[in-house]
Design a protein around this motif. Structure first.
Motif, PDB file in Angstrom:
ATOM      1  N   LEU A 164       0.830  -1.207   0.000  1.00  0.00           N
ATOM      2  CA  LEU A 164       0.000   0.000   0.000  1.00  0.00           C
ATOM      3  C   LEU A 164       0.865   1.258   0.000  1.00  0.00           C
ATOM      4  O   LEU A 164       0.367   2.347  -0.289  1.00  0.00           O
ATOM      5  CB  LEU A 164      -0.925   0.041   1.229  1.00  0.00           C
ATOM      6  CG  LEU A 164      -2.037  -1.006   1.327  1.00  0.00           C
ATOM      7  CD1 LEU A 164      -2.941  -0.696   2.512  1.00  0.00           C
ATOM      8  CD2 LEU A 164      -2.851  -1.069   0.044  1.00  0.00           C
ATOM      9  N   GLY A 165       2.153   1.099   0.351  1.00  0.00           N
ATOM     10  CA  GLY A 165       2.958   2.293   0.550  1.00  0.00           C
ATOM     11  C   GLY A 165       4.241   2.397  -0.225  1.00  0.00           C
ATOM     12  O   GLY A 165       4.846   3.469  -0.302  1.00  0.00           O
ATOM     13  N   PRO A 204       8.164 -11.632  -6.992  1.00  0.00           N
ATOM     14  CA  PRO A 204       8.492 -12.225  -8.296  1.00  0.00           C
ATOM     15  C   PRO A 204       7.963 -11.428  -9.478  1.00  0.00           C
ATOM     16  O   PRO A 204       8.471 -11.536 -10.570  1.00  0.00           O
ATOM     17  CB  PRO A 204       7.831 -13.618  -8.230  1.00  0.00           C
ATOM     18  CG  PRO A 204       6.840 -13.548  -7.131  1.00  0.00           C
ATOM     19  CD  PRO A 204       7.331 -12.523  -6.167  1.00  0.00           C
ATOM     20  N   SER A 205       6.932 -10.606  -9.269  1.00  0.00           N
ATOM     21  CA  SER A 205       6.406  -9.805 -10.373  1.00  0.00           C
ATOM     22  C   SER A 205       6.131  -8.395  -9.881  1.00  0.00           C
ATOM     23  O   SER A 205       5.909  -8.167  -8.689  1.00  0.00           O
ATOM     24  CB  SER A 205       5.117 -10.427 -10.929  1.00  0.00           C
ATOM     25  OG  SER A 205       4.161 -10.578  -9.899  1.00  0.00           O
ATOM     26  N   GLY A 206       6.141  -7.457 -10.813  1.00  0.00           N
ATOM     27  CA  GLY A 206       5.884  -6.067 -10.454  1.00  0.00           C
ATOM     28  C   GLY A 206       4.432  -5.866 -10.052  1.00  0.00           C
ATOM     29  O   GLY A 206       3.570  -6.710 -10.305  1.00  0.00           O
ATOM     30  N   PHE A 207       4.141  -4.725  -9.444  1.00  0.00           N
ATOM     31  CA  PHE A 207       2.759  -4.417  -9.061  1.00  0.00           C
ATOM     32  C   PHE A 207       2.589  -2.913  -9.035  1.00  0.00           C
ATOM     33  O   PHE A 207       3.560  -2.158  -9.026  1.00  0.00           O
ATOM     34  CB  PHE A 207       2.429  -5.023  -7.689  1.00  0.00           C
ATOM     35  CG  PHE A 207       3.218  -4.424  -6.549  1.00  0.00           C
ATOM     36  CD1 PHE A 207       2.713  -3.363  -5.807  1.00  0.00           C
ATOM     37  CD2 PHE A 207       4.472  -4.916  -6.224  1.00  0.00           C
ATOM     38  CE1 PHE A 207       3.443  -2.796  -4.776  1.00  0.00           C
ATOM     39  CE2 PHE A 207       5.214  -4.359  -5.184  1.00  0.00           C
ATOM     40  CZ  PHE A 207       4.697  -3.289  -4.458  1.00  0.00           C
ATOM     41  N   ARG A 208       1.336  -2.502  -9.041  1.00  0.00           N
ATOM     42  CA  ARG A 208       1.003  -1.093  -8.945  1.00  0.00           C
ATOM     43  C   ARG A 208       0.392  -0.841  -7.574  1.00  0.00           C
ATOM     44  O   ARG A 208      -0.471  -1.593  -7.125  1.00  0.00           O
ATOM     45  CB  ARG A 208      -0.012  -0.740 -10.044  1.00  0.00           C
ATOM     46  CG  ARG A 208      -0.492   0.706 -10.029  1.00  0.00           C
ATOM     47  CD  ARG A 208      -1.533   0.938 -11.131  1.00  0.00           C
ATOM     48  NE  ARG A 208      -2.703   0.084 -10.968  1.00  0.00           N
ATOM     49  CZ  ARG A 208      -3.713   0.333 -10.122  1.00  0.00           C
ATOM     50  NH1 ARG A 208      -3.690   1.389  -9.343  1.00  0.00           N
ATOM     51  NH2 ARG A 208      -4.748  -0.496 -10.056  1.00  0.00           N
ATOM     52  N   ILE A 209       0.852   0.211  -6.883  1.00  0.00           N
ATOM     53  CA  ILE A 209       0.284   0.544  -5.574  1.00  0.00           C
ATOM     54  C   ILE A 209      -1.193   0.891  -5.758  1.00  0.00           C
ATOM     55  O   ILE A 209      -1.539   1.714  -6.604  1.00  0.00           O
ATOM     56  CB  ILE A 209       1.048   1.730  -4.940  1.00  0.00           C
ATOM     57  CG1 ILE A 209       2.488   1.319  -4.610  1.00  0.00           C
ATOM     58  CG2 ILE A 209       0.342   2.224  -3.680  1.00  0.00           C
ATOM     59  CD1 ILE A 209       3.361   2.437  -4.072  1.00  0.00           C
ATOM     60  N   PRO A 210      -2.088   0.237  -4.976  1.00  0.00           N
ATOM     61  CA  PRO A 210      -3.523   0.497  -5.144  1.00  0.00           C
ATOM     62  C   PRO A 210      -3.883   1.936  -4.772  1.00  0.00           C
ATOM     63  O   PRO A 210      -3.262   2.533  -3.887  1.00  0.00           O
ATOM     64  CB  PRO A 210      -4.181  -0.474  -4.147  1.00  0.00           C
ATOM     65  CG  PRO A 210      -3.125  -1.435  -3.743  1.00  0.00           C
ATOM     66  CD  PRO A 210      -1.823  -0.752  -3.928  1.00  0.00           C
ATOM     67  N   ASP A 211      -4.886   2.480  -5.478  1.00  0.00           N
ATOM     68  CA  ASP A 211      -5.384   3.800  -5.089  1.00  0.00           C
ATOM     69  C   ASP A 211      -6.268   3.662  -3.849  1.00  0.00           C
ATOM     70  O   ASP A 211      -6.494   2.550  -3.347  1.00  0.00           O
ATOM     71  CB  ASP A 211      -6.120   4.477  -6.250  1.00  0.00           C
ATOM     72  CG  ASP A 211      -7.365   3.729  -6.705  1.00  0.00           C
ATOM     73  OD1 ASP A 211      -7.991   3.000  -5.890  1.00  0.00           O
ATOM     74  OD2 ASP A 211      -7.745   3.883  -7.888  1.00  0.00           O
ATOM     75  N   ASP A 212      -6.758   4.790  -3.337  1.00  0.00           N
ATOM     76  CA  ASP A 212      -7.527   4.753  -2.085  1.00  0.00           C
ATOM     77  C   ASP A 212      -8.777   3.890  -2.193  1.00  0.00           C
ATOM     78  O   ASP A 212      -9.107   3.156  -1.258  1.00  0.00           O
ATOM     79  CB  ASP A 212      -7.916   6.174  -1.658  1.00  0.00           C
ATOM     80  CG  ASP A 212      -6.763   6.914  -0.990  1.00  0.00           C
ATOM     81  OD1 ASP A 212      -5.694   6.296  -0.795  1.00  0.00           O
ATOM     82  OD2 ASP A 212      -6.934   8.105  -0.667  1.00  0.00           O
ATOM     83  N   ALA A 213      -9.468   3.975  -3.307  1.00  0.00           N
ATOM     84  CA  ALA A 213     -10.696   3.184  -3.473  1.00  0.00           C
ATOM     85  C   ALA A 213     -10.378   1.692  -3.445  1.00  0.00           C
ATOM     86  O   ALA A 213     -11.070   0.909  -2.779  1.00  0.00           O
ATOM     87  CB  ALA A 213     -11.398   3.557  -4.777  1.00  0.00           C
ATOM     88  N   GLU A 214      -9.320   1.300  -4.141  1.00  0.00           N
ATOM     89  CA  GLU A 214      -8.924  -0.117  -4.165  1.00  0.00           C
ATOM     90  C   GLU A 214      -8.453  -0.566  -2.787  1.00  0.00           C
ATOM     91  O   GLU A 214      -8.783  -1.674  -2.337  1.00  0.00           O
ATOM     92  CB  GLU A 214      -7.810  -0.328  -5.198  1.00  0.00           C
ATOM     93  CG  GLU A 214      -8.266  -0.141  -6.631  1.00  0.00           C
ATOM     94  CD  GLU A 214      -7.093  -0.008  -7.606  1.00  0.00           C
ATOM     95  OE1 GLU A 214      -7.231  -0.507  -8.740  1.00  0.00           O
ATOM     96  OE2 GLU A 214      -6.058   0.594  -7.249  1.00  0.00           O
TER      97      GLU A 214
END
Length: 269
Positions: free
Chosen positions: A30-31, A39-49
């Motif tokens: 989250l931060g 093992p894989s990339g990710f996108r930090i979730p927005d507030d709604a997610e």
């Protein structure tokens, strides 16, 4: 078909008087998306997610949430996201490690710990942290014996700023020492790494708490064909009487639901 949940499967966090779900939600994703080993990339979730993820965790019976100053913006995001829900969560945070400009650095002085705790309380919009752990750099025994930090955590507990304290360490010696004078050790224990098992054994003898980090080997868990690595991981963990709970750091709602259903099935036997 109803999804198995962790409601009704909460257990004591050692001798702290706190009761926690056997799975906790880790919030590094989250931060922070720099310097993390997945093992894989990710996108930090927005507030709604993030809000949806936290609501799902609660719905599935999770009341344990793990954060840290070293998790980038995790604490400052959780404050507003958990507003009005403080009594529904057991919050774990840390002292000792900072993360700035893509780099970790450490400070194990009592003065830094007090500043760090006050900042965490402000960010999380709370008067107390349930469990405060030292975020070790690996020099576990030196930190516990020489820095005065563990004594400072005991002071914070007496002051009512934290309910319990311990060490998120990297060595058997550190884990054992942390349990002697503290409430909890957070250890690495999974299908690939079981070297810290003596700490689990000792916790069971003392009635102290153990939280497992990297329970699923940070997403790297893999076994033979037809074997569910999540189930095999939880069977290993929850067969040990010393294990209170495991922290899982997923931000994928389907993964979270699967983890919970699997853990519930394993624990309920």
């Amino acid at each position: 078909m109803s999804v198995a949940t962790l409601h009704g499967l909460h257990r004591p966090l050692g001798s702290t008087g706190l009761t926690v779900s056997p799975l906790g939600l880790g919030t590094v994703k989250l931060g922070r998306d720099q310097g993390v080993k997945y093992p894989s990339g990710f996108r930090i979730p927005d507030d709604a997610e993030a809000r949806q993820l936290l609501a799902l965790a609660r719905h599935l019976g999770i009341n344990l949430i793990d954060t840290a100053p070293a998790y980038g913006r995790s604490e400052e995001r959780l404050g507003p996201l958990l507003r009005g829900q403080r009594n529904d969560w057991v919050i774990v945070s840390k002292v000792g490690e900072e993360f700035d400009d893509g780099q970790s650095h450490f400070d194990f002085t009592p003065a830094h710990a007090r500043r760090s705790l006050e900042r965490s309380l402000q960010r999380l919009e709370t008067d107390f942290i349930d469990l405060l752990l030292i975020h070790s750099d690996g020099n576990d025994t030196a930190i516990l014996r020489d820095s005065g930090l563990y004594e400072a955590l005991a002071d914070f507990k007496r002051e009512g700023k934290i309910r319990a304290f311990g060490l998120s360490g990297k060595t058997v010696e550190g884990g054992l020492l942390a349990l002697e004078q503290g409430d909890c050790a957070m250890v690495t224990y999974n299908l690939a790494e079981q070297g810290e098992r003596p700490v689990l054994d000792r916790a069971a003898e003392l009635g102290k708490a153990i939280l497992v980090k990297k329970a699923l080997a940070s997403g790297h868990a893999c076994l033979g064909a037809g074997v569910d690595p999540v189930r095999a991981s939880f069977e290993l963990l929850f067969s040990h009487p010393g294990v209170t709970g495991a922290i899982v750091g997923t931000i994928d709602p389907l993964h979270l639901s699967h983890n919970v259903a699997t853990a519930a099935t394993v624990i309920a036997g």
